[in-house]
Design a protein around this motif. Sequence first.
Motif, PDB file in Angstrom:
ATOM      1  N   UNK A 164       0.740  -1.261   0.086  1.00  0.00           N
ATOM      2  CA  UNK A 164       0.117   0.181  -0.098  1.00  0.00           C
ATOM      3  C   UNK A 164       0.799   1.196  -0.069  1.00  0.00           C
ATOM      4  N   UNK A 165       1.834   1.419   0.702  1.00  0.00           N
ATOM      5  CA  UNK A 165       2.664   2.644   0.533  1.00  0.00           C
ATOM      6  C   UNK A 165       3.274   3.049  -0.719  1.00  0.00           C
ATOM      7  N   UNK A 166       3.702   2.132  -1.725  1.00  0.00           N
ATOM      8  CA  UNK A 166       3.833   2.159  -3.081  1.00  0.00           C
ATOM      9  C   UNK A 166       2.817   2.611  -3.693  1.00  0.00           C
ATOM     10  N   UNK A 218      -0.260   6.542  -6.719  1.00  0.00           N
ATOM     11  CA  UNK A 218      -1.843   7.274  -7.202  1.00  0.00           C
ATOM     12  C   UNK A 218      -1.596   8.734  -6.959  1.00  0.00           C
ATOM     13  N   UNK A 219      -0.600   9.043  -5.950  1.00  0.00           N
ATOM     14  CA  UNK A 219      -0.390  10.645  -5.937  1.00  0.00           C
ATOM     15  C   UNK A 219       0.383  11.131  -7.155  1.00  0.00           C
ATOM     16  N   UNK A 220       1.278  10.262  -7.501  1.00  0.00           N
ATOM     17  CA  UNK A 220       2.118  10.868  -8.770  1.00  0.00           C
ATOM     18  C   UNK A 220       1.105  10.707 -10.097  1.00  0.00           C
ATOM     19  N   UNK A 221       0.338   9.815  -9.987  1.00  0.00           N
ATOM     20  CA  UNK A 221      -0.380   9.753 -11.253  1.00  0.00           C
ATOM     21  C   UNK A 221      -1.593  10.964 -11.166  1.00  0.00           C
ATOM     22  N   UNK A 222      -2.064  11.094 -10.073  1.00  0.00           N
ATOM     23  CA  UNK A 222      -2.965  12.389 -10.145  1.00  0.00           C
ATOM     24  C   UNK A 222      -2.249  13.619 -10.036  1.00  0.00           C
ATOM     25  N   UNK A 223      -0.856  13.680  -9.845  1.00  0.00           N
ATOM     26  CA  UNK A 223      -0.135  15.103 -10.061  1.00  0.00           C
ATOM     27  C   UNK A 223      -0.013  15.099 -11.530  1.00  0.00           C
ATOM     28  N   UNK A 282      -0.781  22.594  -8.650  1.00  0.00           N
ATOM     29  CA  UNK A 282      -1.202  21.505  -7.839  1.00  0.00           C
ATOM     30  C   UNK A 282      -0.314  20.083  -8.291  1.00  0.00           C
ATOM     31  N   UNK A 283      -0.377  19.889  -9.740  1.00  0.00           N
ATOM     32  CA  UNK A 283       0.355  18.998 -10.058  1.00  0.00           C
ATOM     33  C   UNK A 283       1.940  19.037  -9.796  1.00  0.00           C
ATOM     34  N   UNK A 289       4.066  16.454  -7.549  1.00  0.00           N
ATOM     35  CA  UNK A 289       5.086  15.896  -8.215  1.00  0.00           C
ATOM     36  C   UNK A 289       6.534  16.099  -7.111  1.00  0.00           C
ATOM     37  N   UNK A 290       6.452  17.223  -6.824  1.00  0.00           N
ATOM     38  CA  UNK A 290       7.831  17.632  -6.008  1.00  0.00           C
ATOM     39  C   UNK A 290       7.608  16.892  -4.536  1.00  0.00           C
ATOM     40  N   UNK A 291       6.399  16.885  -3.854  1.00  0.00           N
ATOM     41  CA  UNK A 291       6.396  16.351  -2.732  1.00  0.00           C
ATOM     42  C   UNK A 291       5.154  15.039  -2.600  1.00  0.00           C
ATOM     43  N   UNK A 292       5.440  14.177  -3.338  1.00  0.00           N
ATOM     44  CA  UNK A 292       3.994  13.124  -3.222  1.00  0.00           C
ATOM     45  C   UNK A 292       3.955  12.728  -1.883  1.00  0.00           C
ATOM     46  N   UNK A 293       5.105  12.331  -1.069  1.00  0.00           N
ATOM     47  CA  UNK A 293       4.615  11.802   0.142  1.00  0.00           C
ATOM     48  C   UNK A 293       3.770  12.484   1.223  1.00  0.00           C
ATOM     49  N   UNK A 294       4.105  14.102   1.067  1.00  0.00           N
ATOM     50  CA  UNK A 294       3.374  15.029   1.945  1.00  0.00           C
ATOM     51  C   UNK A 294       1.985  15.093   1.300  1.00  0.00           C
ATOM     52  N   UNK A 295       1.879  14.931   0.014  1.00  0.00           N
ATOM     53  CA  UNK A 295       0.556  14.894  -0.557  1.00  0.00           C
ATOM     54  C   UNK A 295      -0.553  14.018  -0.136  1.00  0.00           C
ATOM     55  N   UNK A 296      -0.100  13.050   0.524  1.00  0.00           N
ATOM     56  CA  UNK A 296      -1.009  11.987   0.736  1.00  0.00           C
ATOM     57  C   UNK A 296      -2.051  12.042   1.775  1.00  0.00           C
TER      58      UNK A 296
END
Length: 191
Positions: free
Chosen positions: A43-45, A50-55, A91-92, A96-103
């Motif tokens: 799930x973390x990956x 998902x975050x990168x795809x949405x970005x 937003x994109x 993309x710059x901080x996907x982990x923080x965008x979760x």
Amino acid sequence: MTLPHDLTALQSKMSDAVRAHWKAFLFEGIILVILGLAAILVPPIAGIAVTVMLAWMFLISGIAGLVMTFWARGTPGFWWSLASAVLGIGAGLILLAKPAQGLLTLTLVVGAYFLAEGVATIMYALQHRKELSDRWSWMAFSGLMDILIAFFIISGLPGSAEWAIGLLVGINLVIGGSSLIGLALAARNKV
């Protein structure tokens, strides 16, 4: 009084299309189940994916919106369209710059998405209940599961944000894929 006739004709055409293409629904269902199981296992990956795809979706739609805004700059609403495009690009880039923080934010957005998807799927199933006979229940079940997933996503904030998106998207894919497999197999039996 022509509406029921038109609705009946539409339902009949939809049922015919599902029966004619049941193998495509089956194939799509199997692929969704496989992808869902992969997301559940890591799930973390999956959450970062998902975050990168949405970005990328935000970025690409923002760029497309920007191009269209300047291409049709003489139309009303230019500044609103420009603001929307810039927000999409921003937003994109941020995601993309901080996907982990965008979760965390995406966890809330995904929760709202699953809630809306669940309601829409249930409404779809109820509309086609008469034509689809026993098959409509698969879609209604999928919608109910989407609403349940939305509850788990939102109630688990903020601690569950790192694993929830990947896990719950995986569960959603498995349930959605299973409903398509059930729909396809039921349609195959009616051929």
